[in-house]
Enzyme design. Sequence first.
Site, mmCIF file in Angstrom:
data_model
loop_
_atom_site.group_PDB
_atom_site.id
_atom_site.type_symbol
_atom_site.label_atom_id
_atom_site.label_comp_id
_atom_site.label_asym_id
_atom_site.label_seq_id
_atom_site.Cartn_x
_atom_site.Cartn_y
_atom_site.Cartn_z
ATOM 1 N N ASP A 44 0.838 -1.206 0.000
ATOM 2 C CA ASP A 44 0.000 0.000 0.000
ATOM 3 C C ASP A 44 0.875 1.259 0.000
ATOM 4 O O ASP A 44 0.354 2.379 -0.084
ATOM 5 C CB ASP A 44 -1.021 -0.007 1.154
ATOM 6 C CG ASP A 44 -0.387 0.003 2.528
ATOM 7 O OD1 ASP A 44 0.861 -0.072 2.616
ATOM 8 O OD2 ASP A 44 -1.130 0.088 3.534
ATOM 9 N N GLU A 115 -1.655 -5.640 8.550
ATOM 10 C CA GLU A 115 -0.913 -5.115 9.684
ATOM 11 C C GLU A 115 -1.617 -5.446 10.998
ATOM 12 O O GLU A 115 -2.849 -5.392 11.060
ATOM 13 C CB GLU A 115 -0.771 -3.580 9.550
ATOM 14 C CG GLU A 115 -0.002 -3.169 8.302
ATOM 15 C CD GLU A 115 0.168 -1.653 8.170
ATOM 16 O OE1 GLU A 115 -0.213 -0.902 9.098
ATOM 17 O OE2 GLU A 115 0.692 -1.228 7.117
ATOM 18 N N GLU A 182 8.838 -4.491 10.688
ATOM 19 C CA GLU A 182 9.256 -3.167 10.198
ATOM 20 C C GLU A 182 9.747 -2.288 11.349
ATOM 21 O O GLU A 182 9.060 -2.132 12.371
ATOM 22 C CB GLU A 182 8.080 -2.476 9.468
ATOM 23 C CG GLU A 182 8.455 -1.088 8.970
ATOM 24 C CD GLU A 182 7.489 -0.492 7.948
ATOM 25 O OE1 GLU A 182 6.538 -1.177 7.530
ATOM 26 O OE2 GLU A 182 7.708 0.684 7.571
#
Length: 279
Positions: A44, A115, A182
Amino acid sequence: MGVTISDIREMKARKEKIPMITAYDYTSAMIVDAAGIPVILVGDTLGQVVLGYNSTLPVTMDEMIHHTKAVARGTKNALIVGDMPFMSYQASTTEALHNAGRFLQEGGAQAVKLEGGVGMALTVQRMVSSGIPVMGHIGLTPQSVNQLGGYKVQGKSLKAAVRLMEDARALEEAGAFALVLECVPASLARLITERVAIPTIGIGAGKSCDGQVQVFHDMLGLFTDFVPKHAKRYANLGETISSALAKYISEVKDQSFPGKEHSYYIKEEVLAELQAQVR
Ligand code: KIV
């Protein structure tokens, strides 16, 4: 059949590192696939690097499907993972399942990414039991930037580190086939990587992860609005493109372009006849 989720799991088992890259269109997917990258993420991040939004939050399902289809048309071998955009999976499991299904049915992806950790485990479980492979994403989760108070490294305190470990385990138990980490301290990413059986794919999470992911436009120097610390620039295509365009402008102006080799012709006698007729 191209790369499968079993191939990705086996790469971890034999300690072969997994390179993953984002792609958002047909041409870049063809280049990435031909280079031998085993996993393409239609991230995204396209909201920022392709569509010019200032975060990933405005990206819609329709935009993601549009770009995933283009990537699928350009990919012969790599596993394609479609990134579920903000609010496409958070409101209800039913909606999440429906939207995840669209990536496979309409987009041509073989898996989805979402996520979140413990709080998303049930959703992941439902997707996996419906036949949709899921890649988790924990640590800095950009869709929660407003909740996190900015794009910050995650898991630095003991409490936050324990929570990330719990997130990783919850996603593994729910059946996720891999996990993006991340902006996580390298030592914590190493611990998580050692303690889960599924592959971890790092971005700003050190070299111990089972794989690495980079954003296409960052690593090739195509996006300069901001360059995250974790992005390594392997080429400067932005500059290459700018100097090619400058050359084009000057060649159009001085008429050295187009040359004979770029032009089409008709026979002399046809031209002569034409000139006679239009005189
Ligand atoms: O959207 C994206 O490109 C991502 C990667 C940075 C992991 O989620």
